[in-house]
Design a protein around this motif. Sequence first.
Motif, PDB file in Angstrom:
ATOM      1  N   ASP A 167       0.816  -1.214   0.000  1.00  0.00           N
ATOM      2  CA  ASP A 167       0.000   0.000   0.000  1.00  0.00           C
ATOM      3  C   ASP A 167       0.854   1.271   0.000  1.00  0.00           C
ATOM      4  O   ASP A 167       0.445   2.313  -0.546  1.00  0.00           O
ATOM      5  N   LYS A 169     -12.419   1.326  -4.441  1.00  0.00           N
ATOM      6  CA  LYS A 169     -12.993   1.730  -3.166  1.00  0.00           C
ATOM      7  C   LYS A 169     -13.339   0.528  -2.294  1.00  0.00           C
ATOM      8  O   LYS A 169     -13.437   0.649  -1.072  1.00  0.00           O
ATOM      9  N   THR A 170     -13.545  -0.627  -2.908  1.00  0.00           N
ATOM     10  CA  THR A 170     -13.959  -1.832  -2.184  1.00  0.00           C
ATOM     11  C   THR A 170     -12.889  -2.251  -1.188  1.00  0.00           C
ATOM     12  O   THR A 170     -11.698  -2.329  -1.524  1.00  0.00           O
ATOM     13  N   ARG A 171     -13.307  -2.539   0.044  1.00  0.00           N
ATOM     14  CA  ARG A 171     -12.374  -2.993   1.082  1.00  0.00           C
ATOM     15  C   ARG A 171     -11.836  -4.396   0.743  1.00  0.00           C
ATOM     16  O   ARG A 171     -12.479  -5.171   0.041  1.00  0.00           O
ATOM     17  N   GLU A 199     -10.409  -7.864   2.767  1.00  0.00           N
ATOM     18  CA  GLU A 199     -10.178  -8.596   4.007  1.00  0.00           C
ATOM     19  C   GLU A 199      -9.292  -9.807   3.733  1.00  0.00           C
ATOM     20  O   GLU A 199      -9.299 -10.367   2.632  1.00  0.00           O
ATOM     21  N   GLY A 219     -20.167  -1.834  -1.289  1.00  0.00           N
ATOM     22  CA  GLY A 219     -19.416  -1.928  -0.045  1.00  0.00           C
ATOM     23  C   GLY A 219     -20.024  -2.820   1.008  1.00  0.00           C
ATOM     24  O   GLY A 219     -19.449  -2.979   2.088  1.00  0.00           O
ATOM     25  N   PRO A 255     -16.991  -7.063   1.465  1.00  0.00           N
ATOM     26  CA  PRO A 255     -15.642  -6.739   0.993  1.00  0.00           C
ATOM     27  C   PRO A 255     -15.117  -7.815   0.051  1.00  0.00           C
ATOM     28  O   PRO A 255     -15.630  -8.937  -0.002  1.00  0.00           O
TER      29      PRO A 255
END
Length: 605
Positions: free
Chosen positions: A365, A377-379, A381, A405, A408
């Motif tokens: 990142d 934008k999607t998280r 995990e 959203g 995830p």
Amino acid sequence: MRLTIATALLLLAAPTASLSAQAPSPAAPLPGDGPEDARLKQLFQDSDERGLKLDPMGAIYRGDLRYADRFGDYLSDARDEQQRRDLEGDLAALAAIDRAKLTPIDRVAYDVFRNEQQTALRGFAPANLKIRRAMPIDHMNGIQTGYPDFASGKGAAPFKTVADYRNNLTRNAGYAALYDRVIARFRDGMAQGIVLPKLTVRNMIEQFDNLIAEGVEGSTFYQPVTKFPATVPAGEQAQLKAAYAAQIRDVIMPAHRKIRAFLATEYLPKARESVGLSAMPGGTDYYAYRIESNTTLPLKAEEVHQLGLSEVARILREMEAQKAAATFTGTLPDFFQFLRTDTRFQPKTAEEVRLGYEAIGRRVDMRIREQFSLIPKTRLEIRPVPDFRAKSAAAGSYDAGTPDGSRPGVFYYNAYDLPNRYLWGMETLYLHEAVPGHHFQVSLAQENTALPAFIRFGGNTAYVEGWALYTESLYRELGVESDPYQRMGGLNDEMLRAMRLVVDTGLHAKGWSRERAIDYMLTNSPMPKSDATAEVERYIAMPGQALAYKIGQLTILRLKAQAKAALGTRFDPRAFHAAVLDAGAMPMPVLERKIADWIAGQPRG
């Protein structure tokens, strides 16, 4: 990347997708759209809506709950015939649209749709359909590999309301009933001499043994009622617990026992000892179709085999250089054995694996915006692979989230058999499955409302997996694989995809045995025998699919080289990656045309 439930069941199903509990709308009009663009978008919408009705679980995966109270008529002759008619109708309607009058982005969508529908329709040719019908499930693509997780409360199926819980009971009943159609199709295949290899059948039997051994309250299917959201009234919770327990005991477990008994006592004795498609009636022609449908290119088996041998030789030379950088004095096979057996490379706990992947993610990142201007934008995990499928699952996999959203994206890591989950393989696996691999490509497509649904939520293996493998080549730019051991992990993964070209064609076109394929992979890489075995058995179950990774990667690398040569100092990797990603997944010929147009449109210095 793991397939959706519907795709696992129906590899050639018409594309389906939606975003909400409402009927999907055409892609939003864009500046410059004309009448032909509007007709094209309406065609996409109509095709998508027909597909959603045929594929309720596929709709749920995309967040569309209009059909959540049904399971779907999977593996039925009527469904096959409806899909064939829909594909023919879509292509006829597409031919009536003047491509020359479309905007550039809609010309790309037109080309993608035409290519995908034509390829899907070839899957319904009598000879191809005959083989697909005869082998309805296997240990990689069967409903038993994905549906339990889907219905577990941790998968795509929602569990927010009483209606959600009751809809799941209805779908579970459909899941159990599906096995009668599975058995009927297997029996038809037995009568025609079209049967699975014995090793695939044994793997399925073990999967059903694992599901049966969970019992009732330990069942994956019972998990949704072990923890209720506040939106489910307390008075309903006891009733739902009783209903779920009764269904598992009286419906699901009997279905699992029935299919398990059929496979063990009736089907296994008739299954074949051979493992390749060429040993089966019509198998050679079917494999040719599988190569083209997976790579999106009309490649011959021998051509792919020779390309694989060339790539293996190149990567071996790079591995020799890393061996020298590690100051290892033995041979390359000795170095492979060292990497497999030295305890410094073996995680001690599943927690160590999880923490390792989280740390890798933070490092990536920090550098990602140097290479990418488009960030989803999607998280994301990071989770372990569920226990019931861990033994036969890959080292890592990815499940898509939803663009709104509510769910995830998930990178699944496999902590089964920890001594064979090597620390030196973690960085490259994260790049491929998570960031900037599958998570970026899948999420960016889903979030792009300017694209038609079949592109937002669809894709072909050559593009999807080719992109993920391509991202592994960005290790230096993203600050990972900085020591010889982690770099060997990257080379090992690239070698895996190169060996697939050799092994898949060897198995299905050259008569290779399972043992010869495993030995080839162990000889040319440091991967453990358990991984090599799982990989080979995957290729046996999914002919041609594994070819797409390397073919797609080489195509993207070639296009990148062309862009660098044409643009020189004006080449910006962020702009190139955006050009590859901003229109969703494309067959390789369509991607080649798009990048050529992008290069031609760049401002001159």
